[in-house]
Structures are given as C-alpha cells and as structure tokens.
Design an enzyme around this catalytic site. Structure first.
Site, PDB file in Angstrom:
ATOM      1  N   ASN A 190     114.363  23.817  23.630  1.00  0.00           N
ATOM      2  CA  ASN A 190     114.235  25.257  24.096  1.00  0.00           C
ATOM      3  C   ASN A 190     113.016  25.305  25.457  1.00  0.00           C
ATOM      4  OD1 ASN A 190     111.662  25.795  22.792  1.00  0.00           O
ATOM      5  ND2 ASN A 190     112.639  25.148  20.941  1.00  0.00           N
TER       6      ASN A 190
ATOM      7  N   ASP B  97     116.175  25.409  14.633  1.00  0.00           N
ATOM      8  CA  ASP B  97     116.781  25.687  13.633  1.00  0.00           C
ATOM      9  C   ASP B  97     117.785  24.591  12.864  1.00  0.00           C
ATOM     10  OD1 ASP B  97     115.246  27.990  13.150  1.00  0.00           O
ATOM     11  OD2 ASP B  97     116.692  29.028  14.367  1.00  0.00           O
TER      12      ASP B  97
ATOM     13  N   LYS C 192     124.426   5.713  23.664  1.00  0.00           N
ATOM     14  CA  LYS C 192     125.064   6.933  24.836  1.00  0.00           C
ATOM     15  C   LYS C 192     126.505   7.262  24.474  1.00  0.00           C
ATOM     16  CE  LYS C 192     125.273   8.458  29.443  1.00  0.00           C
ATOM     17  NZ  LYS C 192     125.568   8.144  30.843  1.00  0.00           N
TER      18      LYS C 192
ATOM     19  N   PHE D  29     105.021  32.571  14.302  1.00  0.00           N
ATOM     20  CA  PHE D  29     105.074  33.385  15.588  1.00  0.00           C
ATOM     21  C   PHE D  29     106.565  33.648  15.675  1.00  0.00           C
ATOM     22  CE2 PHE D  29     102.225  33.274  19.168  1.00  0.00           C
ATOM     23  CZ  PHE D  29     101.034  32.939  18.471  1.00  0.00           C
TER      24      PHE D  29
ATOM     25  N   LYS E  55     111.558  39.186   9.575  1.00  0.00           N
ATOM     26  CA  LYS E  55     111.202  37.894   9.454  1.00  0.00           C
ATOM     27  C   LYS E  55     109.920  37.514   8.595  1.00  0.00           C
ATOM     28  CE  LYS E  55     112.987  35.351  13.023  1.00  0.00           C
ATOM     29  NZ  LYS E  55     113.060  34.689  14.188  1.00  0.00           N
TER      30      LYS E  55
ATOM     31  N   LYS F 133     110.027  35.009   5.750  1.00  0.00           N
ATOM     32  CA  LYS F 133     109.356  33.816   5.720  1.00  0.00           C
ATOM     33  C   LYS F 133     107.923  33.808   4.745  1.00  0.00           C
ATOM     34  CE  LYS F 133     111.204  31.973   9.603  1.00  0.00           C
ATOM     35  NZ  LYS F 133     111.400  30.564  10.137  1.00  0.00           N
TER      36      LYS F 133
HETATM   37  O1  PMT Z   1     105.029  27.835  24.442  1.00  0.00           O
HETATM   38  P1  PMT Z   1     105.197  28.694  25.346  1.00  0.00           P
HETATM   39  O2  PMT Z   1     105.784  28.594  26.647  1.00  0.00           O
HETATM   40  O3  PMT Z   1     103.568  29.054  25.478  1.00  0.00           O
HETATM   41  O4  PMT Z   1     105.800  30.108  24.761  1.00  0.00           O
HETATM   42  C1  PMT Z   1     105.236  30.524  23.448  1.00  0.00           C
HETATM   43  C2  PMT Z   1     106.146  30.895  22.505  1.00  0.00           C
HETATM   44  C3  PMT Z   1     107.139  32.270  23.081  1.00  0.00           C
HETATM   45  C4  PMT Z   1     107.280  29.822  22.260  1.00  0.00           C
HETATM   46  C5  PMT Z   1     105.508  31.196  21.012  1.00  0.00           C
HETATM   47  O5  PMT Z   1     104.751  32.338  21.502  1.00  0.00           O
HETATM   48  C6  PMT Z   1     106.634  31.798  19.977  1.00  0.00           C
HETATM   49  O6  PMT Z   1     106.928  32.777  20.043  1.00  0.00           O
HETATM   50  N1  PMT Z   1     106.594  30.597  19.125  1.00  0.00           N
HETATM   51  C7  PMT Z   1     107.670  30.885  17.917  1.00  0.00           C
HETATM   52  C8  PMT Z   1     109.211  30.401  18.482  1.00  0.00           C
HETATM   53  C9  PMT Z   1     110.000  30.635  17.330  1.00  0.00           C
HETATM   54  O7  PMT Z   1     110.476  29.513  16.827  1.00  0.00           O
HETATM   55  O8  PMT Z   1     110.496  31.548  16.957  1.00  0.00           O
HETATM   56  P2  PMT Z   1     111.662  31.624  15.496  1.00  0.00           P
HETATM   57  O9  PMT Z   1     111.510  33.056  15.468  1.00  0.00           O
HETATM   58  O10 PMT Z   1     112.779  30.973  15.790  1.00  0.00           O
HETATM   59  O11 PMT Z   1     110.682  31.061  14.582  1.00  0.00           O
HETATM   60  C10 PMT Z   1     109.652  31.798  13.559  1.00  0.00           C
HETATM   61  C11 PMT Z   1     108.740  30.949  13.008  1.00  0.00           C
HETATM   62  O12 PMT Z   1     109.232  30.058  12.027  1.00  0.00           O
HETATM   63  C12 PMT Z   1     108.033  30.136  14.157  1.00  0.00           C
HETATM   64  O13 PMT Z   1     106.448  30.245  13.511  1.00  0.00           O
HETATM   65  C13 PMT Z   1     108.355  28.788  14.045  1.00  0.00           C
HETATM   66  O14 PMT Z   1     107.557  27.790  14.412  1.00  0.00           O
HETATM   67  C14 PMT Z   1     108.949  28.718  12.500  1.00  0.00           C
HETATM   68  N2  PMT Z   1     109.918  27.979  12.134  1.00  0.00           N
HETATM   69  C15 PMT Z   1     111.486  28.278  12.875  1.00  0.00           C
HETATM   70  C16 PMT Z   1     112.186  27.304  12.512  1.00  0.00           C
HETATM   71  C17 PMT Z   1     112.183  26.189  11.620  1.00  0.00           C
HETATM   72  N3  PMT Z   1     113.124  25.311  11.317  1.00  0.00           N
HETATM   73  N4  PMT Z   1     110.800  25.858  11.054  1.00  0.00           N
HETATM   74  C18 PMT Z   1     109.730  26.886  11.311  1.00  0.00           C
HETATM   75  O15 PMT Z   1     108.699  26.529  10.759  1.00  0.00           O
END
Ligand code: PMT
Length: 391
Positions: free
Chosen positions: A208, A274, A284, A319, A333, A337
């Site tokens: 991403n 995810d 490859k 985040f 969320k 979580k």
């Molecule tokens: O890195 P930059 O370019 O500075 O950009 C910052 C950002 C936008 C990436 C950052 O601020 C941000 O939003 N990070 C979280 C992105 C994300 O994965 O969001 P989500 O809504 O998909 O996940 C929610 C949370 O679950 C996050 O804390 C993520 O780390 C966590 N997660 C998600 C999926 C997974 N399988 N395991 C996790 O722990």
C-alpha cells in the site's frame, strides 16, 4: 514563562522581516533572552538599530566582525536554546538544505544542534517552485520544524500561499519546544511504521502507499520526550534508538509480540495488509495465454486486535486509514479492535495522510471521546498524540 531561555532569531531578506520586530517583543515579554542575527539583505527591510533596541542585544550580521576566542557562529549556536528563522526566504532555505554557509546566519544554522523552527515567507510562485519544495522537504526530513506560510494577499501583489504564518504560531511552536517536558521518561514505547509487503513471487508483491512518515515521526517524538523507543518498520530508517526492519504482516507481528510484554505503549501506525497470497510462488510466475489470472488471498493475523486481547498493563493505540465516513468507520473499528485509542486518518485527501509530510487526524478513545487535531506536520501531530495519551 521563558526565563533562562535564549531564543536566537535569524532574519532573512524578505518583506515580512518587519513583522519580526513584534515577535522579538513577544519573546521579551515572556522573559526570554533574545539574540538576533540577520542576513545582509534583511537590513534592506528592517534596521539593525531597531532590532538591537527591541532585543536589547547586539545584532549579528557579519561573520568576522567581533573578535572572540570562539568563531562568532559557534558562540551564537552554543548560547541559544532554540533558533527561529523567520522570515526564511527561498534563497536561505535552499542554502540551509544544502549545507551552504556563506553568511553568519547560514553558518550558525549549520553549527546549531538544538531545535530549529523555519517559517518561510515568499512570493507564491517561489513557494511552489519544485526546487524550493525539494529543499524544504530535505529540511523536514532532517527533523527541522517548518511552519508553512499562509494563503492570502501577498506584499508583491499576488494572491496565493507565501505569507508568513502568524506570529502566535511561531511563538507557540517555540514555547512548546522550550517548555517540553520529558513526559515519556522511563516508558518503553513500541511503534510500527510503513506498509507491509506481502510477496506473490520473487518479483511481485501486494502492498500500500504508506511511506512510514507518520510512524517515524511518532518514534522520533517519543524518543525526544525521553521514551525508550523500538521502531518496527518496513521502510529503512537509521535512528539513535533500536530499529527492527520487517517486511510482511507475519514478520511484523513477531517483532511486535517479542517487544510487547515489557512495553508500556504500542502504537500501530503501520498499514498492515489484511490479506496475503495463499501460495507464495518460489519462482517467477509465468505469463499464460489466458486473459485472467487469479490469486487466492488468505487473512493475515490482526496484530492490533491480538495485542488488545492479550494486553496486561499496556496502552494500545491503533491508527485507521479511511477513504469515506471517517468517524463512523473509526467508531466501529475502535470497538472491533478493542484498543485504548484509535487515530483516524482521512486518506481521501492528497494534502494529508499517505506519503504526505502533513496530517490531520481525529483521536478516538474507548469511552467515546472524539478529538480532532487540525492539519499540521506529522511531527506536530505526533507530539499532540502523546500529549493526549500522557498529558
Ligand atoms: O505512512 P504514511 O505515509 O505517513 O501514512 C500514514 C498512514 C495513513 C499509513 C497512517 O497514519 C495510518 O493510517 N495507519 C494505519 C493504516 C491501516 O492499516 O489502517 P486499517 O484501518 O487498515 O487498520 C487499523 C489498525 O489495525 C492499524 O493500526 C493497523 O496497523 C492494524 N492492523 C490492520 C490489519 C492487520 N492485519 N493487523 C493490524 O494490526
């Protein structure tokens, strides 16, 4: 408020130089010792006598003027607790970004190892110039605070971005830094950064747009606030604190869980995939004659959720990146979580979020609290997030 602190103000040759007279008075009113250095061009806009009277100190312009046992630029750099360059012209910004020391101000900047605030002001076309923007980027990456200029009617007659930010903004930013307490001393803070990389075969992957900037800003800020920091990142970073480089969500999970039990706070700023491919190809994958090709994806572990389920004493901060219905999705969320705080990011905007140096976030707490942090550089956002968590 600032007694015992020395503020060094560097003025460069732009029309906004006249505004700095009032800034000097603001710092004097707060009991700071104010030193002023000017580029020779700054004196076209404001006089040395005025600055001397307001600061009640000698004003430095020429590098080799005052004989001393130390070169003058080193004396200024040693004496001050903070340096503020305002207004910072395109010319001085570009010199600073490239290590050019051709006058007293730029030499002091180069020798200055304490916090520096840069407040640019210039014509809007100069501000938009890609070379100037590249140089600002370099300064930002090096950890300097940039206070972006405002948009409005400019002295040159143009309408656009380039007007010096308000004096209150400069004063408050300096005051925050000068009065900052080591609020995270004795705490172990684990922070994740960047987008995970899920390999498909030796040449292709799913990932991403996360640049890691937000996570790194959080880690640098936690370190500055006295924390014992561990950064777990998918993007390379050389730091004075431990950095663990990982690639996939599974690697990230292992690295986080290894640090979790004796940490006080974990911040999951990384964008974790995810899903990953079910069958990672060792060689490859060859192109076929078919028009379609399917990959089967399987769920990755939810690192954040698992931390929340197993936590004992730790503060767990997630985040979330949302492209629509920011607050509703974030509210859902934080419950799913189970984290203590969730920082909601609007990734539909180009001027914040993914890859930008700036962000605007909303902090949600588990008890239903919602607090918006206005757009600012990611370091300011990081500091405000820690203020919310640790006061
Ligand atoms: O890195 P930059 O370019 O500075 O950009 C910052 C950002 C936008 C990436 C950052 O601020 C941000 O939003 N990070 C979280 C992105 C994300 O994965 O969001 P989500 O809504 O998909 O996940 C929610 C949370 O679950 C996050 O804390 C993520 O780390 C966590 N997660 C998600 C999926 C997974 N399988 N395991 C996790 O722990």
């Amino acid at each position: 408020m600032l007694s015992g602190k020395t503020v060094l103000i560097g003025i460069t040759g732009g029309i906004a130089a006249y505004k700095i007279c009032e800034l000097i008075r603001m710092f004097k009113r707060a009991n700071a010792n104010v030193r002023v250095v000017c580029t020779p061009n700054a004196l076209h806009f404001v006089t040395k006598l005025t600055l001397q009277n307001l600061s009640q100190n000698e004003v430095g312009v020429e590098e080799f003027e005052i004989p001393d046992f130390k070169p003058e630029h080193i004396s200024y750099a040693d004496e001050a607790d903070i340096m503020i360059i305002a207004p910072a012209t395109a010319n001085t910004i570009s010199k600073m970004a490239n290590g050019i020391c051709d006058n007293l101000l730029t030499s002091i900047f180069c020798a200055f190892s304490k916090p520096v605030i840069i407040a640019p002001a210039m014509n809007c076309n100069m501000w938009n110039n890609r070379i100037v923007q590249g140089n600002l980027q370099k300064l930002l990456n090096a950890g300097y605070t940039i206070l972006e200029p405002e948009t409005g009617f400019l002295a040159c007659g143009y309408e656009g971005r380039g007007r010096l930010c308000s004096l209150d903004t400069i004063f408050d930013a300096a005051k925050d830094i000068l009065t900052e307490k080591k609020t995270l001393a004795g705490k172990k803070v684990v922070i994740t950064a960047g987008g995970t990389i899920e390999e498909i075969d030796p040449v292709r992957y799913i990932s991403n747009y996360s640049s890691g900037k937000m996570g790194i800003a959080l880690a640098d800020t936690a370190y500055r606030l006295g924390a014992d920091v561990v950064l777990i990142t998918t993007v390379p970073a050389e730091k004075p604190y431990p950095v663990k480089k990982v690639k996939s969500a599974q690697e990230m999970q292992k690295a986080v869980e290894d640090e979790f039990s004796n940490s006080d706070c974990v911040i999951m700023a990384a964008a974790v995939a995810d899903y990953r491919v079910k069958q990672h190809a060792v060689q490859k994958i060859k192109k076929t004659d078919e028009n379609e090709y399917s990959l089967t994806l399987i769920k990755n572990p939810d690192i954040l959720k698992h931390l929340c389920e197993t936590k004992t004493h730790q503060t767990v901060v997630g985040f979330c990146a949302e492209s629509e219905n920011l607050i509703e999705n974030a509210k859902e969320k934080i419950i799913k979580k189970g984290c203590d705080y969730l920082i909601a990011n609007d990734i539909s905007r180009k001027d914040i979020g993914f890859s930008s140096d700036y962000n605007e976030v909303t902090i949600l707490t588990r008890d239903g609290g919602v607090k918006k942090l206005e757009r600012a550089d990611k370091y300011t956002i990081a500091r405000r997030i820690f203020e919310e968590i640790y006061g």
